[in-house]
Design an enzyme around this catalytic site. Sequence first.
Site, PDB file in Angstrom:
ATOM      1  N   SER A 115       0.820  -1.207   0.000  1.00  0.00           N
ATOM      2  CA  SER A 115       0.000   0.000   0.000  1.00  0.00           C
ATOM      3  C   SER A 115       0.854   1.259   0.000  1.00  0.00           C
ATOM      4  CB  SER A 115      -0.905   0.015   1.230  1.00  0.00           C
ATOM      5  OG  SER A 115      -1.596   1.242   1.352  1.00  0.00           O
TER       6      SER A 115
ATOM      7  N   GLN B 293       0.700  -0.666  -4.837  1.00  0.00           N
ATOM      8  CA  GLN B 293      -0.638  -0.063  -4.924  1.00  0.00           C
ATOM      9  C   GLN B 293      -0.524   1.443  -4.769  1.00  0.00           C
ATOM     10  OE1 GLN B 293      -2.157   1.327  -1.921  1.00  0.00           O
ATOM     11  NE2 GLN B 293      -3.965   2.061  -3.009  1.00  0.00           N
TER      12      GLN B 293
ATOM     13  N   TYR C 276      -2.294   5.107  -4.159  1.00  0.00           N
ATOM     14  CA  TYR C 276      -3.324   6.099  -3.902  1.00  0.00           C
ATOM     15  C   TYR C 276      -2.880   7.341  -4.671  1.00  0.00           C
ATOM     16  CZ  TYR C 276      -5.664   3.388  -0.285  1.00  0.00           C
ATOM     17  OH  TYR C 276      -6.372   2.427   0.386  1.00  0.00           O
TER      18      TYR C 276
ATOM     19  N   THR D  91      -5.887   2.048  -6.791  1.00  0.00           N
ATOM     20  CA  THR D  91      -7.165   1.971  -6.089  1.00  0.00           C
ATOM     21  C   THR D  91      -8.036   3.163  -6.486  1.00  0.00           C
ATOM     22  OG1 THR D  91      -6.233   0.755  -4.232  1.00  0.00           O
ATOM     23  CG2 THR D  91      -8.277   1.946  -3.836  1.00  0.00           C
TER      24      THR D  91
ATOM     25  N   LYS E 231      -8.166  -1.211  -9.309  1.00  0.00           N
ATOM     26  CA  LYS E 231      -8.812  -1.879  -8.176  1.00  0.00           C
ATOM     27  C   LYS E 231     -10.047  -1.101  -7.740  1.00  0.00           C
ATOM     28  CE  LYS E 231      -7.720  -3.600  -3.512  1.00  0.00           C
ATOM     29  NZ  LYS E 231      -8.548  -2.704  -2.659  1.00  0.00           N
TER      30      LYS E 231
ATOM     31  N   HIS F 238     -13.503  -2.651  -1.540  1.00  0.00           N
ATOM     32  CA  HIS F 238     -12.604  -2.198  -0.473  1.00  0.00           C
ATOM     33  C   HIS F 238     -12.943  -2.874   0.848  1.00  0.00           C
ATOM     34  CE1 HIS F 238      -9.424   0.965  -0.210  1.00  0.00           C
ATOM     35  NE2 HIS F 238      -9.577   0.770   1.088  1.00  0.00           N
TER      36      HIS F 238
ATOM     37  N   ASP G  74     -11.044  -9.262  -4.685  1.00  0.00           N
ATOM     38  CA  ASP G  74     -10.913  -9.247  -3.232  1.00  0.00           C
ATOM     39  C   ASP G  74     -12.212  -8.780  -2.604  1.00  0.00           C
ATOM     40  OD1 ASP G  74     -11.089  -6.448  -2.891  1.00  0.00           O
ATOM     41  OD2 ASP G  74      -9.023  -6.205  -2.275  1.00  0.00           O
TER      42      ASP G  74
ATOM     43  N   GLY H 276     -13.915  -9.920   1.331  1.00  0.00           N
ATOM     44  CA  GLY H 276     -14.672 -10.978   1.987  1.00  0.00           C
ATOM     45  C   GLY H 276     -13.998 -12.331   2.008  1.00  0.00           C
ATOM     46  N   VAL H 277     -12.820 -12.472   1.412  1.00  0.00           N
ATOM     47  CA  VAL H 277     -12.152 -13.779   1.364  1.00  0.00           C
ATOM     48  C   VAL H 277     -11.640 -14.144   2.756  1.00  0.00           C
ATOM     49  CG1 VAL H 277     -10.253 -15.108   0.379  1.00  0.00           C
ATOM     50  CG2 VAL H 277     -11.479 -13.437  -1.030  1.00  0.00           C
ATOM     51  N   ARG H 278     -12.055 -15.306   3.238  1.00  0.00           N
ATOM     52  CA  ARG H 278     -11.653 -15.748   4.562  1.00  0.00           C
ATOM     53  C   ARG H 278     -11.081 -17.158   4.580  1.00  0.00           C
ATOM     54  NH1 ARG H 278     -12.106 -11.209   4.799  1.00  0.00           N
ATOM     55  NH2 ARG H 278     -13.273  -9.866   6.239  1.00  0.00           N
TER      56      ARG H 278
ATOM     57  N   GLY I  51      -7.008  -9.927   2.624  1.00  0.00           N
ATOM     58  CA  GLY I  51      -6.633  -8.769   3.412  1.00  0.00           C
ATOM     59  C   GLY I  51      -6.691  -8.985   4.904  1.00  0.00           C
TER      60      GLY I  51
END
Length: 388
Positions: free
Chosen positions: A129, A151, A153, A179, A261, A285, A316, A318-320, A339
């Site tokens: 980031s 990444q 910003y 992003t 993204k 996000h 990406d 919610g991936v657990r 993440g």
Amino acid sequence: MSAALSRFQDEIYLNGALGGGVPPYPTDPSTLEEAARRVLEPGPFGYVAGGAGTGATVRANREAFDRWAIVPRMLADVSVRDTSRTVLGTPMPAPLLLAPIGVMSIVHEGAEPAAARAAAALGLTTVLSTASSTPMEEVAEAAGDGPRWFQLYWSRDPDVAASMLARAQASGFTHLVVTLDTGMLGWRPNDLDQAYLPFLQSVGIANYLSDPAFRAKLAKPAEEDPFGAVAHWAGLFSNPALTWDDLAWLREHWDGPVVLKGILHPDDARRARDAGMDGIVVSNHGGRQVDGAIGALDALPTVAETVGHDVAVLFDSGVRSGADIVKALALGAQAVLVGRPYAYGLALGGEEGVRHVLRCLLAELDLTLALSGHAHVDELNPRVLVRR
């Protein structure tokens, strides 16, 4: 490679049988968040775990995964498996990347370098980031020969943005992930209730404080006037005026693949393709920006179908678990970014904690692939799933 991934399970059982005890960190992804809550102060925990508004989008991300069920097939030879994939020229032992998460020093002093070392040890790609607690050059050194993407910003100061990109390329970051969904911060009650924004305490702006273009525009050196440096950062961080026409600037300042993204709408996916972008990340996000937004997995199939093979589609939000990765790949993602789980691992055990979480994800991915009757991730497609 893949068969070695699931051996982590055997290692855990064997260690227990030989008197080594239980794993030091949870293997159940649903308990990681609560374990991290117990070791973190409310401000840092809320910053990582919290979402926008009522948390509806955070919930929508998980509900979207729950709406899909894997249908295992039998009597397929899965004795030899292969989870490897090359995405935009980056070879991966499994299509799993570390998502860009900023200000990691708030959860552990090892911060981004610890996560980068853990990923590199497993051959996984780190996406660093812009809002890192650690200058990108130090993170690159920690990653060693490990693959790394950067990444961005996109600052409203083009000189600072261009300087960041030049530094990233000089440090061996090969891919740019831009992003798009954070032109301004979303309404985040967890942070607001704690009045907690670490950037205002000079945390998470290390790439700015170490940047020559940024420092050149300060009235006084940041070491002499830290508040002035933070105020200058606050005035240029967000850039809500960006439009599709600005994407041409990226090609002038980045020599390598460019990935956008934050894509959720098929029309935006088309515009990214038509603008010559190399890839997109279907993402909201992690539910941190727009309350009540579409679950990212709900958006994935239509976006993937819209662009086909013209651009790389990553995912990406919610991936657990390893099973989640299988579902996202089946619905059209070429690779998945994870993440919060690795951030929780960092909070629990620094580099070792991150490595543990990643090994859990890789092992479950391999086992789920095999137990659903598939020997290679390339075999995954929508027919592997049914809607509940």
